[in-house]
Write an enzyme that holds these catalytic residues in place. Structure first.
Site, PDB file in Angstrom:
ATOM      1  N   ARG A 239     -18.321 -34.359 -43.790  1.00 49.27           N
ATOM      2  CA  ARG A 239     -17.620 -33.167 -43.326  1.00 49.27           C
ATOM      3  C   ARG A 239     -16.383 -33.646 -42.568  1.00 49.27           C
ATOM      4  O   ARG A 239     -16.443 -34.615 -41.802  1.00 49.27           O
ATOM      5  CB  ARG A 239     -18.529 -32.329 -42.421  1.00 49.27           C
ATOM      6  CG  ARG A 239     -19.680 -31.673 -43.190  1.00 49.27           C
ATOM      7  CD  ARG A 239     -20.464 -30.702 -42.320  1.00 49.27           C
ATOM      8  NE  ARG A 239     -21.444 -29.982 -43.131  1.00 49.27           N
ATOM      9  CZ  ARG A 239     -22.708 -30.334 -43.300  1.00 49.27           C
ATOM     10  NH1 ARG A 239     -23.160 -31.442 -42.694  1.00 49.27           N
ATOM     11  NH2 ARG A 239     -23.535 -29.627 -44.047  1.00 49.27           N
ATOM     12  N   LYS A 266     -23.802 -30.616 -38.179  1.00 51.07           N
ATOM     13  CA  LYS A 266     -23.803 -29.168 -38.302  1.00 51.07           C
ATOM     14  C   LYS A 266     -25.214 -28.601 -38.257  1.00 51.07           C
ATOM     15  O   LYS A 266     -25.464 -27.578 -37.631  1.00 51.07           O
ATOM     16  CB  LYS A 266     -23.118 -28.778 -39.622  1.00 51.07           C
ATOM     17  CG  LYS A 266     -23.087 -27.284 -39.901  1.00 51.07           C
ATOM     18  CD  LYS A 266     -22.397 -26.999 -41.219  1.00 51.07           C
ATOM     19  CE  LYS A 266     -22.394 -25.508 -41.523  1.00 51.07           C
ATOM     20  NZ  LYS A 266     -21.723 -25.220 -42.817  1.00 51.07           N
ATOM     21  N   HIS A 329     -12.617 -31.344 -47.548  1.00 51.25           N
ATOM     22  CA  HIS A 329     -13.993 -30.887 -47.758  1.00 51.25           C
ATOM     23  C   HIS A 329     -14.344 -30.924 -49.238  1.00 51.25           C
ATOM     24  O   HIS A 329     -15.502 -31.137 -49.613  1.00 51.25           O
ATOM     25  CB  HIS A 329     -14.166 -29.472 -47.202  1.00 51.25           C
ATOM     26  CG  HIS A 329     -15.587 -29.120 -46.873  1.00 51.25           C
ATOM     27  ND1 HIS A 329     -16.531 -28.882 -47.846  1.00 51.25           N
ATOM     28  CD2 HIS A 329     -16.220 -28.973 -45.690  1.00 51.25           C
ATOM     29  CE1 HIS A 329     -17.690 -28.585 -47.263  1.00 51.25           C
ATOM     30  NE2 HIS A 329     -17.536 -28.643 -45.964  1.00 51.25           N
ATOM     31  N   ARG A 332     -16.519 -33.535 -51.061  1.00 48.06           N
ATOM     32  CA  ARG A 332     -17.974 -33.386 -51.110  1.00 48.06           C
ATOM     33  C   ARG A 332     -18.384 -32.774 -52.450  1.00 48.06           C
ATOM     34  O   ARG A 332     -19.365 -33.188 -53.065  1.00 48.06           O
ATOM     35  CB  ARG A 332     -18.446 -32.529 -49.935  1.00 48.06           C
ATOM     36  CG  ARG A 332     -18.273 -33.218 -48.589  1.00 48.06           C
ATOM     37  CD  ARG A 332     -18.391 -32.267 -47.407  1.00 48.06           C
ATOM     38  NE  ARG A 332     -19.679 -31.619 -47.303  1.00 48.06           N
ATOM     39  CZ  ARG A 332     -20.788 -32.184 -46.827  1.00 48.06           C
ATOM     40  NH1 ARG A 332     -20.767 -33.452 -46.412  1.00 48.06           N
ATOM     41  NH2 ARG A 332     -21.907 -31.511 -46.731  1.00 48.06           N
ATOM     42  N   HIS A 355     -27.280 -31.756 -46.464  1.00 47.82           N
ATOM     43  CA  HIS A 355     -27.681 -30.364 -46.640  1.00 47.82           C
ATOM     44  C   HIS A 355     -29.152 -30.232 -46.276  1.00 47.82           C
ATOM     45  O   HIS A 355     -29.959 -31.117 -46.547  1.00 47.82           O
ATOM     46  CB  HIS A 355     -27.483 -29.919 -48.096  1.00 47.82           C
ATOM     47  CG  HIS A 355     -26.057 -29.677 -48.436  1.00 47.82           C
ATOM     48  ND1 HIS A 355     -25.605 -29.525 -49.725  1.00 47.82           N
ATOM     49  CD2 HIS A 355     -24.949 -29.560 -47.645  1.00 47.82           C
ATOM     50  CE1 HIS A 355     -24.300 -29.325 -49.724  1.00 47.82           C
ATOM     51  NE2 HIS A 355     -23.884 -29.345 -48.473  1.00 47.82           N
ATOM     52  N   TYR A 365     -42.253 -30.468 -44.585  1.00 45.07           N
ATOM     53  CA  TYR A 365     -42.902 -31.703 -45.033  1.00 45.07           C
ATOM     54  C   TYR A 365     -41.912 -32.765 -45.489  1.00 45.07           C
ATOM     55  O   TYR A 365     -42.286 -33.877 -45.819  1.00 45.07           O
ATOM     56  CB  TYR A 365     -43.864 -31.384 -46.192  1.00 45.07           C
ATOM     57  CG  TYR A 365     -45.046 -30.563 -45.752  1.00 45.07           C
ATOM     58  CD1 TYR A 365     -46.158 -31.153 -45.150  1.00 45.07           C
ATOM     59  CD2 TYR A 365     -45.042 -29.183 -45.909  1.00 45.07           C
ATOM     60  CE1 TYR A 365     -47.228 -30.383 -44.725  1.00 45.07           C
ATOM     61  CE2 TYR A 365     -46.114 -28.408 -45.483  1.00 45.07           C
ATOM     62  CZ  TYR A 365     -47.211 -29.019 -44.900  1.00 45.07           C
ATOM     63  OH  TYR A 365     -48.265 -28.268 -44.472  1.00 45.07           O
TER      64      TYR A 365
END
Length: 390
Positions: A239, A266, A329, A332, A355, A365
């Protein structure tokens, strides 16, 4: 125990400082030098803080208790008394935009990530406070705010103008909540600004076009550190805020890893970025210049303890003729698309992009970082970019 004036006068210094306790949390520290300091300990934002309330006898016991009562009321109403004290010492009137902005930032300093906090603070300090800082918030008008935002628009930074409008609105709503304004005039500016391009960030996904962009970055004639930020971003696709605020302490050149604390991310989760040999080579090129600084992309304006502006690399891309075709950006998206086409698993790519798992049950999990697999993937990616450039 309740102190009396006689208790304070009779208190003799000792070899070590000691405490005399009054009621309601007020106490006095008696120093070996004979000084007698009124103090109040409180918790704010999950942290223990100490507020200085004066020195006896310059500050009387009654004055200290009055100051304690005021501080307790501020804490109860959600205000940090230490922050209010700093505003007073700076000579700021409490109902000016600057004073309220300082309060607003103080309220969120421990909630936001460090990167977001620094970005909002810089946005206010650079683009808003110089023009609106001394204005009482209750007297602010929509045209005044619009004039500030137009200055940002004229730089071509439409996204920044939109974000700045949002931040101004948040400061004004904070002023409303604390009883110093009646309305948010920024809300009257809906539709007054040029709309930034919505949807996905512009991103090149064709290898030949990507190679041309990489060569253009190598030939960029502007700031060396901006060129290095542009050069590194395709190899890490971080980012943009995380990239420009990259710290040397977070990088291990031997293990080829960039590790970010949760506070800088983030999603408020720690993140590790494997570094390819190509990325390490770029960092080694920067190190002689900024290796003794805190930041990899240190700014040498002012104290030298800041990094380059978050917008600088993106502005450079636009000046290179890639406006509407590529953004910082967007690297990405470039990485994600081409790595998917190369057959790498989605979970590895999503981990690399930091993410979060949208399925809450799976997220509970999912503790694996897939670091060994991502190391191989990012070295493959580094080799791929090198071939594209050649």
């Amino acid at each position: 125990m309740t102190l009396t004036v006689k208790d304070l006068r009779d208190a003799e210094p000792r070899d070590k400082q000691y405490k005399l306790t009054d009621r309601d949390g007020l106490y006095v520290l008696v120093h070996p030098n004979g000084g007698k300091y009124f103090r109040y300990d409180y918790r704010f934002g999950g942290k223990r803080k100490t507020l200085a309330l004066g020195t006896f006898p310059e500050t009387s016991l009654r004055q200290a208790r009055d100051a304690l009562h005021e501080a307790k009321q501020q804490v109860k109403s959600g205000l940090d008394p230490a922050l209010s004290r700093r505003i007073e010492k700076a000579g700021l009137t409490k109902n000016t935009f600057e004073a309220i902005a300082v309060e607003f930032l103080g309220q969120h300093e421990h909630e936001w990530s460090e990167t977001h906090y620094v970005r909002v603070k810089r946005m206010l300090e650079a683009d808003v406070i110089p023009w609106l800082g001394n204005r009482p918030v209750s007297a602010l008008t929509a045209p005044e705010v619009l004039e500030v935002l137009r200055r940002i628009e004229k730089r071509g930074a439409l996204e920044s103008a939109a974000r700045t409008k949002q931040i101004i609105g948040q400061v004004l709503r904070y002023a409303i909540a604390t009883g110093r304004s009646a309305r948010d005039v920024a809300a009257d500016l809906r539709g007054a600004l040029k709309a930034p391009t919505r949807g996905s960030f512009a991103a090149i996904e064709d290898p030949k076009e990507l190679g041309a962009l990489l060569r253009a970055i190598d030939n960029y004639e502007g700031s060396f550190l901006v060129r290095m930020a542009l050069a590194l971003q395709p190899y890490v696709f971080a980012r943009p805020g995380n990239l420009v605020s990259m710290m040397w302490d977070d990088i291990d050149l031997d293990t080829r890893l960039w590790e970010l604390d949760a506070e800088k991310m983030k999603m408020r989760r720690p993140h590790a970025v494997p570094l390819s040999t190509q990325a390490i080579s770029i960092l080694n090129e920067i190190r002689p210049l900024t290796g003794s600084s805190r930041f990899v992309f240190a700014s040498f304006h002012g104290t030298g303890d800041k990094h380059i502006c978050r917008e600088a690399p993106g502005m450079a891309i636009r000046r290179m003729g890639y406006k509407g075709r590529q953004t910082m950006h967007g690297f990405r998206t470039t990485g994600s698309t081409l790595l998917h086409e190369a057959g790498f698993r989605s979970d590895m790519i999503e981990k690399q992009l930091a993410h979060s798992e949208r399925n809450k049950s799976k997220a509970a999990y999912d503790r694996s970082t897939l670091l060994p697999e991502r190391r191989q993937m990012m070295q493959h990616w580094g080799n791929f970019l090198e071939k594209c450039k050649e």
